[in-house]
Design a protein around this motif. Structure first.
Motif, PDB file in Angstrom:
ATOM      1  N   PRO A  86       1.071   2.319  -4.429  1.00 44.31           N
ATOM      2  CA  PRO A  86       0.319   3.421  -3.836  1.00 44.31           C
ATOM      3  C   PRO A  86       0.999   3.865  -2.542  1.00 44.31           C
ATOM      4  O   PRO A  86       1.552   3.043  -1.814  1.00 44.31           O
ATOM      5  N   MET A  87       0.954   5.134  -2.255  1.00 43.65           N
ATOM      6  CA  MET A  87       1.642   5.689  -1.093  1.00 43.65           C
ATOM      7  C   MET A  87       0.755   6.743  -0.451  1.00 43.65           C
ATOM      8  O   MET A  87       0.141   7.541  -1.155  1.00 43.65           O
ATOM      9  N   ASP A  88       0.659   6.729   0.877  1.00 42.00           N
ATOM     10  CA  ASP A  88      -0.099   7.740   1.607  1.00 42.00           C
ATOM     11  C   ASP A  88       0.856   8.617   2.394  1.00 42.00           C
ATOM     12  O   ASP A  88       1.719   8.108   3.123  1.00 42.00           O
ATOM     13  N   VAL A  89       0.724   9.937   2.225  1.00 47.41           N
ATOM     14  CA  VAL A  89       1.568  10.874   2.956  1.00 47.41           C
ATOM     15  C   VAL A  89       0.706  11.974   3.554  1.00 47.41           C
ATOM     16  O   VAL A  89      -0.342  12.331   3.004  1.00 47.41           O
ATOM     17  N   TRP A  90       1.143  12.466   4.699  1.00 43.70           N
ATOM     18  CA  TRP A  90       0.471  13.560   5.383  1.00 43.70           C
ATOM     19  C   TRP A  90       1.479  14.692   5.550  1.00 43.70           C
ATOM     20  O   TRP A  90       2.520  14.505   6.201  1.00 43.70           O
ATOM     21  N   LEU A  91       1.203  15.856   4.955  1.00 41.46           N
ATOM     22  CA  LEU A  91       2.137  16.975   4.939  1.00 41.46           C
ATOM     23  C   LEU A  91       1.638  18.108   5.823  1.00 41.46           C
ATOM     24  O   LEU A  91       0.440  18.431   5.827  1.00 41.46           O
ATOM     25  N   ASP A  92       2.558  18.761   6.547  1.00 42.87           N
ATOM     26  CA  ASP A  92       2.158  19.892   7.382  1.00 42.87           C
ATOM     27  C   ASP A  92       2.104  21.168   6.553  1.00 42.87           C
ATOM     28  O   ASP A  92       2.332  21.147   5.334  1.00 42.87           O
ATOM     29  N   ASP A  93       1.790  22.288   7.199  1.00 49.94           N
ATOM     30  CA  ASP A  93       1.612  23.545   6.478  1.00 49.94           C
ATOM     31  C   ASP A  93       2.904  24.058   5.864  1.00 49.94           C
ATOM     32  O   ASP A  93       2.871  24.934   4.990  1.00 49.94           O
ATOM     33  N   GLU A  94       4.042  23.521   6.322  1.00 50.37           N
ATOM     34  CA  GLU A  94       5.328  23.902   5.731  1.00 50.37           C
ATOM     35  C   GLU A  94       5.760  22.927   4.646  1.00 50.37           C
ATOM     36  O   GLU A  94       6.862  23.032   4.121  1.00 50.37           O
ATOM     37  N   GLY A  95       4.878  21.986   4.314  1.00 45.01           N
ATOM     38  CA  GLY A  95       5.170  21.055   3.236  1.00 45.01           C
ATOM     39  C   GLY A  95       6.062  19.898   3.638  1.00 45.01           C
ATOM     40  O   GLY A  95       6.557  19.167   2.772  1.00 45.01           O
ATOM     41  N   ARG A  96       6.258  19.690   4.943  1.00 44.78           N
ATOM     42  CA  ARG A  96       7.127  18.610   5.402  1.00 44.78           C
ATOM     43  C   ARG A  96       6.319  17.342   5.694  1.00 44.78           C
ATOM     44  O   ARG A  96       5.160  17.410   6.059  1.00 44.78           O
ATOM     45  N   MET A  97       6.977  16.208   5.559  1.00 44.77           N
ATOM     46  CA  MET A  97       6.349  14.931   5.843  1.00 44.77           C
ATOM     47  C   MET A  97       6.117  14.781   7.346  1.00 44.77           C
ATOM     48  O   MET A  97       7.033  14.910   8.149  1.00 44.77           O
ATOM     49  N   ARG A  98       4.881  14.499   7.726  1.00 40.71           N
ATOM     50  CA  ARG A  98       4.572  14.228   9.137  1.00 40.71           C
ATOM     51  C   ARG A  98       4.196  12.769   9.353  1.00 40.71           C
ATOM     52  O   ARG A  98       4.371  12.242  10.441  1.00 40.71           O
ATOM     53  N   ARG A  99       3.646  12.154   8.343  1.00 45.68           N
ATOM     54  CA  ARG A  99       3.366  10.716   8.403  1.00 45.68           C
ATOM     55  C   ARG A  99       3.480  10.129   7.008  1.00 45.68           C
ATOM     56  O   ARG A  99       3.118  10.776   6.024  1.00 45.68           O
ATOM     57  N   GLN A 100       3.984   8.916   6.964  1.00 44.65           N
ATOM     58  CA  GLN A 100       3.963   8.152   5.717  1.00 44.65           C
ATOM     59  C   GLN A 100       3.585   6.714   6.051  1.00 44.65           C
ATOM     60  O   GLN A 100       4.077   6.137   7.017  1.00 44.65           O
ATOM     61  N   GLN A 101       2.677   6.164   5.256  1.00 45.22           N
ATOM     62  CA  GLN A 101       2.269   4.774   5.461  1.00 45.22           C
ATOM     63  C   GLN A 101       2.593   3.946   4.240  1.00 45.22           C
ATOM     64  O   GLN A 101       2.379   4.369   3.107  1.00 45.22           O
ATOM     65  N   LEU A 102       3.115   2.753   4.490  1.00 43.02           N
ATOM     66  CA  LEU A 102       3.448   1.817   3.435  1.00 43.02           C
ATOM     67  C   LEU A 102       2.742   0.505   3.725  1.00 43.02           C
ATOM     68  O   LEU A 102       2.714   0.054   4.868  1.00 43.02           O
ATOM     69  N   ASP A 103       2.201  -0.104   2.688  1.00 46.16           N
ATOM     70  CA  ASP A 103       1.573  -1.414   2.801  1.00 46.16           C
ATOM     71  C   ASP A 103       2.072  -2.251   1.640  1.00 46.16           C
ATOM     72  O   ASP A 103       1.441  -2.308   0.599  1.00 46.16           O
ATOM     73  N   MET A 104       3.208  -2.886   1.818  1.00 48.13           N
ATOM     74  CA  MET A 104       3.837  -3.629   0.726  1.00 48.13           C
ATOM     75  C   MET A 104       3.516  -5.112   0.816  1.00 48.13           C
ATOM     76  O   MET A 104       3.554  -5.702   1.894  1.00 48.13           O
ATOM     77  N   THR A 105       3.242  -5.711  -0.337  1.00 47.58           N
ATOM     78  CA  THR A 105       3.126  -7.158  -0.433  1.00 47.58           C
ATOM     79  C   THR A 105       4.295  -7.647  -1.275  1.00 47.58           C
ATOM     80  O   THR A 105       4.362  -7.382  -2.471  1.00 47.58           O
ATOM     81  N   LEU A 106       5.210  -8.332  -0.631  1.00 49.17           N
ATOM     82  CA  LEU A 106       6.406  -8.831  -1.303  1.00 49.17           C
ATOM     83  C   LEU A 106       6.155 -10.255  -1.758  1.00 49.17           C
ATOM     84  O   LEU A 106       5.815 -11.128  -0.948  1.00 49.17           O
ATOM     85  N   LYS A 107       6.318 -10.499  -3.029  1.00 48.43           N
ATOM     86  CA  LYS A 107       6.066 -11.820  -3.584  1.00 48.43           C
ATOM     87  C   LYS A 107       7.327 -12.673  -3.514  1.00 48.43           C
ATOM     88  O   LYS A 107       8.399 -12.235  -3.906  1.00 48.43           O
ATOM     89  N   THR A 108       7.171 -13.890  -3.010  1.00 49.62           N
ATOM     90  CA  THR A 108       8.291 -14.831  -2.999  1.00 49.62           C
ATOM     91  C   THR A 108       8.211 -15.682  -4.258  1.00 49.62           C
ATOM     92  O   THR A 108       7.163 -15.744  -4.917  1.00 49.62           O
ATOM     93  N   PRO A 109       9.281 -16.379  -4.614  1.00 50.44           N
ATOM     94  CA  PRO A 109       9.262 -17.205  -5.826  1.00 50.44           C
ATOM     95  C   PRO A 109       8.186 -18.279  -5.747  1.00 50.44           C
ATOM     96  O   PRO A 109       7.804 -18.723  -4.670  1.00 50.44           O
ATOM     97  N   THR A 110       7.719 -18.717  -6.910  1.00 48.88           N
ATOM     98  CA  THR A 110       6.767 -19.823  -6.943  1.00 48.88           C
ATOM     99  C   THR A 110       7.466 -21.110  -6.557  1.00 48.88           C
ATOM    100  O   THR A 110       8.694 -21.211  -6.587  1.00 48.88           O
TER     101      THR A 110
END
Length: 291
Positions: free
Chosen positions: A211-235
């Protein structure tokens, strides 16, 4: 190396990994600070949803067309009940991912440059190895060694392809917000990891969807992007007995990037070779068998 030192490095490298790709894929919610409280509604029908999909797809290209931008970011890395935070600001090349940044980690400042997928960091006084002020890590080499192919997660051209691969059902309009004094529209996107380059490898690391959250301005450009990644390590079964007791099961990284000052001039020069210690081998050693 002390645990604090390890945490600081993880945080700093998390920032570098984000900036090497500039606009990547991720997940999460940081709140619509200053928003007007509007919400997307299903009554808008398929046409509105299709418009949202097209807006997100085109945002990568429209942002990259600005060539450069000022970036302000916040990174929080958590593992084994401990967390580290880093803040950074600087300028990034939106085409090739080069950047010049100043990071603040645990109250200490780190000068950072990413040039041609190589990370350079000027460490705080007394922390640099071999008496040299700078370290470097070849991010592309590390990514390839860890099974990420040609470092597709750090390729801004491919990150645009990720957005173009989404379908109407993957995009939801969440409302509006004011970001840095600019009115934006907030979209949430879900990307099928299997459809990405090196999708099978990424699926093992981050799960089936991003899932990805983006906030675009009136010109369609990226103004904010948020990432929340959970990286799994080996068992533990995949690690040696010596490693199993200390290696975390998962690492979560929350990154929020704000983009302003489009077109800001930037110069990213490599530090003098005599002032740099190559830490790529150490990074590969520490990352062996991990996400």
């Amino acid at each position: 190396m002390s645990r604090a030192g390890n945490g600081r490095r993880v945080c700093a490298l998390g920032v570098a990994g984000v900036l090497a790709g500039t606009v990547l894929t991720g997940c999460g919610e940081d709140g619509d600070t200053g928003g007007d409280g509007a919400r997307g509604t299903s009554s808008a029908g398929g046409a509105t949803q299709e418009q949202g999909t097209q807006a997100v797809r085109s945002a990568y290209d429209r942002t990259a067309e600005e060539d450069t931008a000022k970036v302000k970011l916040r990174v929080r890395t958590s593992a084994q009940g401990a967390s580290e935070s880093a803040d950074g600001q600087g300028v990034v090349d939106l085409d090739d991912g080069d950047s010049v940044m100043t990071l603040t980690v645990r109250g200490q400042r780190i000068e950072q440059r990413v040039i041609d997928q190589v990370l350079y960091q000027k460490m705080p006084k007394g922390q640099a190895p071999d008496g040299k002020p700078w370290i470097k890590i070849d991010l592309g080499k590390v990514a390839r060694k860890q099974g990420a192919g040609d470092n597709s997660m750090s390729d801004p051209a491919r990150s645009a392809a990720y957005a173009k691969a989404i379908t109407d059902k993957d995009v939801t309009k969440k409302g509006t917000a004011t970001i840095g004094g600019v009115r934006t529209t907030h979209y949430r996107v879900s990307v099928d990891v299997a459809e990405l380059p090196d999708g099978e490898t990424l699926r093992k690391q981050v799960g089936p969807a991003l899932p990805m959250d983006v906030w675009l301005d009136d010109e369609g450009r990226m103004r904010r992007q948020q990432l929340d990644m959970t990286l799994k390590t080996p068992t533990s079964a995949e690690r040696s007995a010596a490693d199993a007791s200390s290696a975390p099961q998962r690492v979560t990284v929350r990154t929020v990037m704000d983009f302003t000052g489009f077109g800001t001039a930037m110069e990213a020069d490599e530090p003098p070779a005599g002032q740099v210690t190559d830490m790529t081998g150490k990074a590969l050693e520490q990352g062996k068998g991990q996400s």
